[in-house]
Design a protein around this motif. Structure first.
Motif, PDB file in Angstrom:
ATOM      1  N   UNK A  38       0.850  -1.189   0.000  1.00 34.12           N
ATOM      2  CA  UNK A  38       0.000   0.000   0.000  1.00 34.12           C
ATOM      3  C   UNK A  38       0.882   1.235   0.000  1.00 34.12           C
ATOM      4  N   UNK A  39       0.532   2.223  -0.814  1.00 41.07           N
ATOM      5  CA  UNK A  39       1.202   3.525  -0.746  1.00 41.07           C
ATOM      6  C   UNK A  39       0.345   4.406   0.145  1.00 41.07           C
ATOM      7  N   UNK A  43      -0.114  13.599   3.785  1.00 39.14           N
ATOM      8  CA  UNK A  43      -0.026  15.011   3.413  1.00 39.14           C
ATOM      9  C   UNK A  43       1.230  15.702   3.902  1.00 39.14           C
ATOM     10  N   UNK A  44       2.025  15.032   4.732  1.00 38.80           N
ATOM     11  CA  UNK A  44       3.178  15.723   5.324  1.00 38.80           C
ATOM     12  C   UNK A  44       4.327  15.891   4.336  1.00 38.80           C
ATOM     13  N   UNK A  45       4.338  15.101   3.282  1.00 42.19           N
ATOM     14  CA  UNK A  45       5.376  15.248   2.255  1.00 42.19           C
ATOM     15  C   UNK A  45       4.905  14.605   0.969  1.00 42.19           C
ATOM     16  N   UNK A  46       5.648  14.861  -0.098  1.00 40.62           N
ATOM     17  CA  UNK A  46       5.225  14.338  -1.392  1.00 40.62           C
ATOM     18  C   UNK A  46       5.274  12.818  -1.423  1.00 40.62           C
ATOM     19  N   UNK A  47       6.341  12.261  -0.871  1.00 35.62           N
ATOM     20  CA  UNK A  47       6.541  10.817  -0.967  1.00 35.62           C
ATOM     21  C   UNK A  47       5.564  10.028  -0.091  1.00 35.62           C
ATOM     22  N   UNK A  48       5.131   8.885  -0.611  1.00 38.49           N
ATOM     23  CA  UNK A  48       4.270   7.992   0.169  1.00 38.49           C
ATOM     24  C   UNK A  48       5.137   7.052   0.994  1.00 38.49           C
ATOM     25  N   UNK A  49       4.512   6.491   2.021  1.00 38.17           N
ATOM     26  CA  UNK A  49       5.165   5.422   2.779  1.00 38.17           C
ATOM     27  C   UNK A  49       4.651   4.093   2.222  1.00 38.17           C
ATOM     28  N   UNK A  50       5.576   3.197   1.906  1.00 37.80           N
ATOM     29  CA  UNK A  50       5.128   1.867   1.476  1.00 37.80           C
ATOM     30  C   UNK A  50       4.841   1.013   2.704  1.00 37.80           C
ATOM     31  N   UNK A  51       3.599   0.524   2.772  1.00 37.22           N
ATOM     32  CA  UNK A  51       3.219  -0.371   3.869  1.00 37.22           C
ATOM     33  C   UNK A  51       3.081  -1.780   3.286  1.00 37.22           C
TER      34      UNK A  51
END
Ligand code: 4AD
Ligand code: MG
Length: 465
Positions: A38-39, A43-51
């Motif tokens: 899951x990406x 909203x805190x930054x452009x990049x997503x966290x990969x879960x």
């Protein structure tokens, strides 16, 4: 207990491996054999966290709800990522679904959407890559503006939103009334505004300048930063009916000082946003306008051009006589149209240009009259792609000259009594300008429609959301 904080931005920048938790909205989901990716974005930054979710670790019923648009909490181990595209990933041991989003109806799917379509879903467009980047840049820009003025000792003054006078004398104002429109009180054949809420006719302000002048003539250096309203029926990609304006007002300053302040100001806020929002600007450069980064770096590092209106008109006439086609006529005394401004800044100078000393007739009543008696100490800062981004002037500080100009402009003298009185008691040379916040946003992001750089645009015929 649910506590705020724990931004994905910090997880991406922090050490791994360690136990961690993230909350956010699912951008996309990809399914492998017994493992799901899951990406996640908060909203805190452009990049997503990969879960990373393993089918064995997460109940099937929970997994089923983790779809694009859903809001979840993921807790587990933040570990270096073996995959390309991210340094770390979160291996989930636990998933909590705060709110699902039915894939059959959720409007923001992975495929690209047009900006026009996204405008119609302003309650959800904030979760898209583009608008995430836009509103982070907007936030950083607002902060940069305050920082610039605060560092220089300017006083931030809150000027009123409801106003009784027309600061620009241009008559493009929204009226504010609580009178019953079906049953208006009458007197002497007209409407009796003494019965209105404020006992007089009132409007939404078009500019905080006149009130800022009051403060500059007591606090020396001040600025406003607030919403302004224009009821001009301009349905263009550069006009809003409600926009934000920054207006510094500086005592003991002439037009040259004003020009220098504007240049220093623009360079400062550009440099700040370049530094603070690098990933977001990278995105604009890649997806919206490939010249954005180069232009901003160029502007931050070079001197602005300066020409007088008279010189600018000569250049335009020469271009026209040499075969350059313009839709609108050019000639001394006529206002510069957007196409003329863009010709000067995009084709002649290829950088911001400050045009000064316009004919008195085409500029507002408060601008200082030059000794030639026909031009005023006005300045417009023109920027490539945008045209006018700043309008300003040295103010008329001489009582008699100002009174004469108010009368010549056909303005109701009694409405400006206090503005005139400032020239009677302790007047001083002073100057200022207004930066259109959304025009600056367009310049920074390369976005082509002003409706896409403000959270909730108001334009003729449209005030949704
Ligand atoms: O040139 P303007 O009308 O100047 C003033 O209002 C002065 N009182 C400013 C001052 O000297 N304190 O507006 C200033 C800037 C423009 O250069 C433009 O960037 C922006 O405000 N602007 C608009 N932006 C979006 N939509 C509109 N309808 C705008 N009208 C002006
Ligand atoms: Mg203007």
């Amino acid at each position: 207990m649910i506590e705020p904080g724990g931004y994905i931005r910090d997880l991406l920048a922090g050490p791994a491996p360690r136990a961690a938790e993230a909350r956010g909205w699912v951008k996309t989901r990809r399914d492998g054999k017994g493992v799901h990716f899951v990406q996640l974005n908060d909203g805190s930054c452009f990049q997503d966290l990969q879960v990373v979710m393993e089918a064995g670790a997460i109940p099937a019923e929970t997994l089923r709800q983790v779809t694009t648009g859903a809001c979840i909490r993921a807790a587990g181990d933040l570990t270096p990522s073996p995959g390309a595209g991210q340094a770390v990933e979160l291996r989930a041991r636990e998933i909590e679904v705060y709110g699902g989003a039915d894939p059959a109806s959720y409007p923001l799917q992975k495929k690209g959407h047009t900006l026009e379509f996204l405008r119609e879903i302003a309650h959800l467009r904030t979760r898209s890559n583009t608008f995430g980047a836009v509103f982070r840049v907007r936030n950083a820009l607002a902060f940069a503006i305050h920082r610039f003025f605060q560092e220089r000792g300017f006083l931030y003054v809150h000027t009123p939103v409801i106003s009784a006078s027309d600061a620009e004398g241009a008559g493009a104002m929204f009226q504010v009334t609580t009178l019953d429109l079906m049953n208006l009180p009458r007197s002497n054949g007209g409407i009796d505004f003494t019965q209105d809420f404020f006992g007089r006719k009132t409007f939404l302000t078009v500019s905080g300048q006149l009130e800022a002048e009051i403060f500059a003539l007591a606090f020396s250096n001040v600025y406003t930063f607030g919403p302004t309203f224009r009821a001009e029926n301009s349905n263009t990609p550069r006009h809003l009916a409600e926009f934000w304006m920054i207006e510094p007002e500086v005592a003991f300053c002439d037009l040259d000082g004003n020009r220098r302040l504007a240049e220093e100001f623009l360079k400062y806020i550009i440099a700040f946003v370049l530094d603070r929002c690098a990933a977001d600007l990278e995105f604009f450069n890649k997806r919206i306008d490939s010249t954005v980064l180069a232009t901003l770096a160029h502007v931050a590092g070079s001197d602005f051009e300066h020409v007088s209106y008279t010189e600018a008109v000569r250049m335009l006439e020469r271009a026209r006589d040499g075969g350059r086609a313009f839709e609108f006529p050019v000639g001394w005394g006529m206002d510069l149209q957007s196409e003329h401004e863009r010709y000067l800044t995009e084709e002649v100078f290829r950088k911001p240009v400050i045009v000064t000393d316009y004919p008195a007739e085409i500029k507002a009543f408060y601008m200082r009259l030059n000794d030639d008696g026909r031009t005023v100490r006005a300045m417009d800062v023109l920027a490539p792609r945008i045209g006018e981004i700043i309008g300003g002037s040295q103010r008329e500080e001489r009582y008699d000259v100002l009174l004469d100009k108010i009368r010549r402009h056909g303005l109701p003298e009694q409405d400006y009594w206090w503005y005139l009185e400032l020239r009677k008691y302790g007047t001083a040379p002073h100057a200022g300008f207004g930066l259109g916040f959304e025009r600056m946003m367009m310049y920074l992001t390369g976005m082509k429609n002003i409706r896409d750089v403000i959270p909730f645009p108001r334009t003729p015929g449209s005030a949704a959301f």
